[in-house]
Design an enzyme around this catalytic site. Structure first.
Site, PDB file in Angstrom:
ATOM      1  N   HIS A 178      -5.560  -3.831  -1.674  1.00 15.31           N
ATOM      2  CA  HIS A 178      -5.449  -2.844  -2.760  1.00 15.31           C
ATOM      3  C   HIS A 178      -5.521  -3.490  -4.136  1.00 15.31           C
ATOM      4  O   HIS A 178      -5.258  -2.829  -5.143  1.00 15.31           O
ATOM      5  CB  HIS A 178      -4.152  -2.044  -2.615  1.00 15.31           C
ATOM      6  CG  HIS A 178      -4.183  -1.132  -1.439  1.00 15.31           C
ATOM      7  ND1 HIS A 178      -4.688   0.153  -1.502  1.00 15.31           N
ATOM      8  CD2 HIS A 178      -3.822  -1.322  -0.147  1.00 15.31           C
ATOM      9  CE1 HIS A 178      -4.609   0.714  -0.307  1.00 15.31           C
ATOM     10  NE2 HIS A 178      -4.087  -0.160   0.535  1.00 15.31           N
TER      11      HIS A 178
ATOM     12  N   LYS B 101     -12.127  -0.152   0.095  1.00 16.41           N
ATOM     13  CA  LYS B 101     -11.294   0.654  -0.800  1.00 16.41           C
ATOM     14  C   LYS B 101     -11.981   0.741  -2.166  1.00 16.41           C
ATOM     15  O   LYS B 101     -12.948   1.469  -2.298  1.00 16.41           O
ATOM     16  CB  LYS B 101      -9.883   0.076  -0.845  1.00 16.41           C
ATOM     17  CG  LYS B 101      -9.262   0.055   0.563  1.00 16.41           C
ATOM     18  CD  LYS B 101      -7.837  -0.379   0.565  1.00 16.41           C
ATOM     19  CE  LYS B 101      -7.299  -0.635   1.965  1.00 16.41           C
ATOM     20  NZ  LYS B 101      -7.258   0.532   2.854  1.00 16.41           N
TER      21      LYS B 101
ATOM     22  N   SER C  95       0.792  -1.227   0.000  1.00 14.86           N
ATOM     23  CA  SER C  95       0.000   0.000   0.000  1.00 14.86           C
ATOM     24  C   SER C  95       0.825   1.279   0.000  1.00 14.86           C
ATOM     25  O   SER C  95       0.316   2.333  -0.347  1.00 14.86           O
ATOM     26  CB  SER C  95      -0.964   0.004   1.183  1.00 14.86           C
ATOM     27  OG  SER C  95      -0.263  -0.176   2.392  1.00 14.86           O
TER      28      SER C  95
END
Ligand code: PMP
Length: 393
Positions: A210, A241, A182
């Site tokens: 991610h 996310k 990340s």
């Protein structure tokens, strides 16, 4: 006379004096390409809302409908009576989307990592973990009390050496790594890792926080990206996310999921997410499956923005995903860079130790599908101006 909590004030004052304390930023309104942060509208380069799904009309409508029909809260932990029909539907949806046997949804990605690692290994076991594993993985590893062997970042030789060293140990051996890191935006060498894991009998656990929604067809993640279906025992992903809502999930075999229902502590001891969360998440996954344009636009923005940053002369490391660090080294300079960008209309969070190793201070930029070419050109102009002003380029 000194008081027991004086150390708090002392440490804080020291951090403030060195420009290392970051007060919380207050966001007003929606999380978009341009967002009001601390009362000022800026180009937002720090959101994990990769596909803009936090504000997609279908996602919002699903959340509202669930609140109206079912209420604001789940009322209990999952293992008592907090498992709503919506959680069940979401888990079936995730399993179908990821093409796996079963899924389990947690209150956050953090809970999913911690709760799963602690459930799987204990005092007599062994964990191999990447040097840059996320904090929730590290905490899970520590809480498990297993022996933790850290291999050099994404270095398969370093991993193999450790495997060789412990080859004769008769215990559970868990390999855990982020798929996308990340703070650097690079991708773990999962095909080689999966091979080593098969050779040495390791349980494989990949954090797709991610990668979910970003890599692979319809955002299916790193396993799909590398064509590793069936070769990784379990994958964790966040729903907070790219998927735009909140929560985390684990996917794997039916038995693994049932085992986690029995053993994972966030399942047993923390209230389930409210109805709006699974409802909005189901809608978000459906959007990813039916509207590929968001992912396409995201990647075209990534290519443009990163290419231009490099042309300007910034050190961007080696990212392969929508995360692009702009590395300046010095911690205080990283924060000043971020502050100055903000003063000139661009928000990119300064990131320093302990989030990244000392001496690798940076501002981290995150591209989304929401940014227009005009947003990006304006942001690049500001980077160039501030970069020169601070002698970074
Ligand atoms: N893993 C990684 C790699 C992350 O970046 C994050 C979020 N910062 C998490 C896990 C935790 O996910 P969540 O925010 O859903 O708790």
């Amino acid at each position: 006379m000194s008081k027991p909590l004086d150390f708090v004030t002392n440490e804080l004052n020291e951090a403030r004096a060195k420009n290392l304390f970051r007060p919380l930023k207050i966001v007003s309104g929606m999380q978009g390409a341009r967002t009001v942060i601390d009362g000022r509208e800026v180009i937002n380069l720090s959101s994990n809302n990769y596909l803009g799904l936090t504000k997609h009309p279908k996602v919002i409508e699903a959340a509202l409908k669930a609140v109206r029909e079912i209420g604001a809260g789940a009322g209990a932990v999952r293992t008592i009576i907090g498992t709503l029909e919506l959680h069940d539907r979401l888990e079936k949806k995730i399993a179908q989307w990821k093409n796996v046997e079963a899924a389990l949804v947690f209150q956050s990605g953090f809970c999913a990592n911690q709760g799963t690692i602690v459930a799987l290994v204990g005092r007599d076991d062994l964990i191999y973990s990447d040097q840059l594993s996320h904090a929730s993985i590290i905490d899970g590893c520590r809480l498990s009390r297993a022996k933790i062997e850290v291999y050099e970042h994404s270095n398969v030789d370093s991993l193999r050496e450790l495997c060789q060293r412990h080859h004769d140990r008769d215990c559970k051996k868990l390999l855990v790594t982020d798929s996308v890191f990340s703070m650097d935006g690079d991708i773990a060498p999962l095909p080689a890792i999966a091979e080593i894991a098969a050779e040495y009998g390791l349980i494989t656990f990949v954090d797709d926080a991610h990668a979910s929604g970003v890599l692979g067809e319809a955002g299916r993640g790193s396993v799909d990206h590398f064509g590793l279906h069936g070769k990784i025992d379990m994958v964790m992903g966040t729903l907070s996310k790219a998927i735009g809502v909140m929560g985390g999930y684990i996917v794997g075999s039916r038995d693994l999921i049932d085992y986690l229902i029995m053993r994972s502590r966030p399942m047993l001891f923390s209230t389930a997410t409210p109805p709006a969360v699974p409802a909005a998440t189901i809608a978000a996954i459906e959007v990813m499956e039916t509207e590929p344009q968001h992912q396409q636009r995201l990647w075209s923005n990534v290519e443009f923005f990163r290419g231009e940053l490099r042309t300007l002369g910034f050190d961007c490391g080696n990212p392969e995903t929508p995360i692009t660090p702009v590395i300046v080294g010095d911690e205080s300079l990283a924060n000043t860079f971020s502050d100055e960008l903000y003063a000139q209309g661009v928000f990119a969070q300064g990131i320093i130790f302990p989030t990244v190793p000392r001496g690798t201070g940076r501002v981290r930029t995150i591209m989304t599908s929401m940014h227009s070419r005009e947003d990006l050109e304006q942001a690049l102009e500001t980077f160039a101006k501030v970069g020169k002003q601070l002698s970074i380029i």
